[in-house]
Design a protein around this motif. Sequence first.
Motif, PDB file in Angstrom:
ATOM      1  N   UNK A 130     -53.643  81.439  37.292  1.00  0.00           N
ATOM      2  CA  UNK A 130     -54.289  82.270  38.295  1.00  0.00           C
ATOM      3  C   UNK A 130     -54.906  81.431  39.394  1.00  0.00           C
ATOM      4  N   UNK A 131     -55.451  80.266  39.025  1.00  0.00           N
ATOM      5  CA  UNK A 131     -56.080  79.379  40.007  1.00  0.00           C
ATOM      6  C   UNK A 131     -55.048  78.839  40.981  1.00  0.00           C
ATOM      7  N   UNK A 132     -53.901  78.430  40.443  1.00  0.00           N
ATOM      8  CA  UNK A 132     -52.826  77.937  41.312  1.00  0.00           C
ATOM      9  C   UNK A 132     -52.371  79.057  42.240  1.00  0.00           C
ATOM     10  N   UNK A 133     -52.209  80.247  41.666  1.00  0.00           N
ATOM     11  CA  UNK A 133     -51.763  81.398  42.452  1.00  0.00           C
ATOM     12  C   UNK A 133     -52.684  81.707  43.611  1.00  0.00           C
ATOM     13  N   UNK A 134     -54.005  81.678  43.368  1.00  0.00           N
ATOM     14  CA  UNK A 134     -54.910  82.043  44.455  1.00  0.00           C
ATOM     15  C   UNK A 134     -55.008  80.933  45.498  1.00  0.00           C
ATOM     16  N   UNK A 135     -54.822  79.704  45.067  1.00  0.00           N
ATOM     17  CA  UNK A 135     -54.804  78.597  46.034  1.00  0.00           C
ATOM     18  C   UNK A 135     -53.595  78.722  46.968  1.00  0.00           C
ATOM     19  N   UNK A 136     -52.433  79.006  46.374  1.00  0.00           N
ATOM     20  CA  UNK A 136     -51.222  79.179  47.182  1.00  0.00           C
ATOM     21  C   UNK A 136     -51.372  80.387  48.102  1.00  0.00           C
ATOM     22  N   UNK A 137     -51.961  81.455  47.557  1.00  0.00           N
ATOM     23  CA  UNK A 137     -52.124  82.668  48.354  1.00  0.00           C
ATOM     24  C   UNK A 137     -52.913  82.364  49.627  1.00  0.00           C
ATOM     25  N   UNK A 138     -54.020  81.641  49.482  1.00  0.00           N
ATOM     26  CA  UNK A 138     -54.846  81.406  50.680  1.00  0.00           C
ATOM     27  C   UNK A 138     -54.135  80.458  51.647  1.00  0.00           C
ATOM     28  N   UNK A 139     -53.397  79.511  51.130  1.00  0.00           N
ATOM     29  CA  UNK A 139     -52.627  78.615  52.000  1.00  0.00           C
ATOM     30  C   UNK A 139     -51.543  79.373  52.761  1.00  0.00           C
ATOM     31  N   UNK A 140     -50.848  80.248  52.055  1.00  0.00           N
ATOM     32  CA  UNK A 140     -49.771  81.019  52.707  1.00  0.00           C
ATOM     33  C   UNK A 140     -50.357  82.012  53.724  1.00  0.00           C
ATOM     34  N   UNK A 141     -51.479  82.647  53.345  1.00  0.00           N
ATOM     35  CA  UNK A 141     -52.122  83.595  54.272  1.00  0.00           C
ATOM     36  C   UNK A 141     -52.565  82.897  55.542  1.00  0.00           C
ATOM     37  N   UNK A 142     -53.120  81.705  55.391  1.00  0.00           N
ATOM     38  CA  UNK A 142     -53.574  80.925  56.529  1.00  0.00           C
ATOM     39  C   UNK A 142     -52.435  80.668  57.519  1.00  0.00           C
ATOM     40  N   UNK A 143     -51.249  80.534  56.968  1.00  0.00           N
ATOM     41  CA  UNK A 143     -50.076  80.252  57.795  1.00  0.00           C
ATOM     42  C   UNK A 143     -49.263  81.501  58.125  1.00  0.00           C
ATOM     43  N   UNK A 144     -49.869  82.649  57.877  1.00  0.00           N
ATOM     44  CA  UNK A 144     -49.237  83.934  58.166  1.00  0.00           C
ATOM     45  C   UNK A 144     -47.874  84.103  57.502  1.00  0.00           C
ATOM     46  N   UNK A 145     -47.740  83.512  56.347  1.00  0.00           N
ATOM     47  CA  UNK A 145     -46.510  83.674  55.568  1.00  0.00           C
ATOM     48  C   UNK A 145     -46.761  84.743  54.503  1.00  0.00           C
ATOM     49  N   UNK A 146     -45.713  85.399  54.067  1.00  0.00           N
ATOM     50  CA  UNK A 146     -45.918  86.474  53.103  1.00  0.00           C
ATOM     51  C   UNK A 146     -46.217  85.911  51.704  1.00  0.00           C
ATOM     52  N   UNK A 147     -46.978  86.702  50.964  1.00  0.00           N
ATOM     53  CA  UNK A 147     -47.488  86.200  49.679  1.00  0.00           C
ATOM     54  C   UNK A 147     -46.998  87.021  48.489  1.00  0.00           C
ATOM     55  N   UNK A 148     -46.054  87.911  48.745  1.00  0.00           N
ATOM     56  CA  UNK A 148     -45.589  88.793  47.668  1.00  0.00           C
ATOM     57  C   UNK A 148     -44.853  88.030  46.559  1.00  0.00           C
ATOM     58  N   UNK A 149     -44.615  86.758  46.768  1.00  0.00           N
ATOM     59  CA  UNK A 149     -43.975  85.948  45.719  1.00  0.00           C
ATOM     60  C   UNK A 149     -44.973  85.544  44.633  1.00  0.00           C
ATOM     61  N   UNK A 150     -46.261  85.793  44.900  1.00  0.00           N
ATOM     62  CA  UNK A 150     -47.297  85.436  43.917  1.00  0.00           C
ATOM     63  C   UNK A 150     -47.789  86.691  43.200  1.00  0.00           C
TER      64      UNK A 150
END
Length: 221
Positions: A130-150
């Motif tokens: 879950x920690x890895x997932x939320x870290x990736x989520x915020x990184x992807x969101x910051x770059x306006x990339x979609x996060x539905x892969x998490x």
Amino acid sequence: MFLDAVSREVETPIEFTNGNGNGHQKSIFSPWKTWEPSRISHHGSVCCELAREWLFNTDMSSLNGGSLFTGPRWLRHRFEWGPGTYPIHWCGVLKKRALDCGVHAALAHEVFVRRGLKSFRAQLVQEFSGAAGSQWRSNWEKNEAMTAWIDEDRIYHEGCAVLSANKKIKVWDPSAGWWIDARTTSGYGSVLALRLSTREQLAGIRWGSHELRSNEWITLS
Ligand SMILES: [Zn+2]
Ligand SMILES: [Zn+2]
């Protein structure tokens, strides 16, 4: 991770049959059930053709006469793994520093095919945390990339399979730069489910002890 084929239905609970054709329980792969492998777009002109030529030439010189089954690790060194948006064109790839696994996988697939090998796009569900997932989520969101892969501690990921003798495949993780161990089906980084995307319908494909069929999600554990 291209939204092309992703319908909004994935966000609403829907009933469907599992891989065995019966039952209605939620499968490991259900959030990504309708996803197709990511694509690199082509402008239909020389800009993109030159980028493709660059890819193949660079691969040939990296291979330097070595085995055609060598994983194209150079791609991972040239483009680190990171957020990306779609559509992305061939000529645009060269301007990037980071690519997501969908583009990494599309490039690796093209390279294997150009070498004359039989390669398939592979879609994976992997377990992390879950920690890895939320870290990736915020990184992807910051770059306006979609996060539905998490999906919490699970992610959708792309790679490619290379066919060798006796219908056996090896699965290359282009974003990690290694061959995935077919025996690791639980724990951090493990592959929980796999789908091979193929044009022709193939059955009886073996990945380690797993038996796979074309265009069908298979739960491994
Ligand atoms: Zn172009
Ligand atoms: Zn991925």
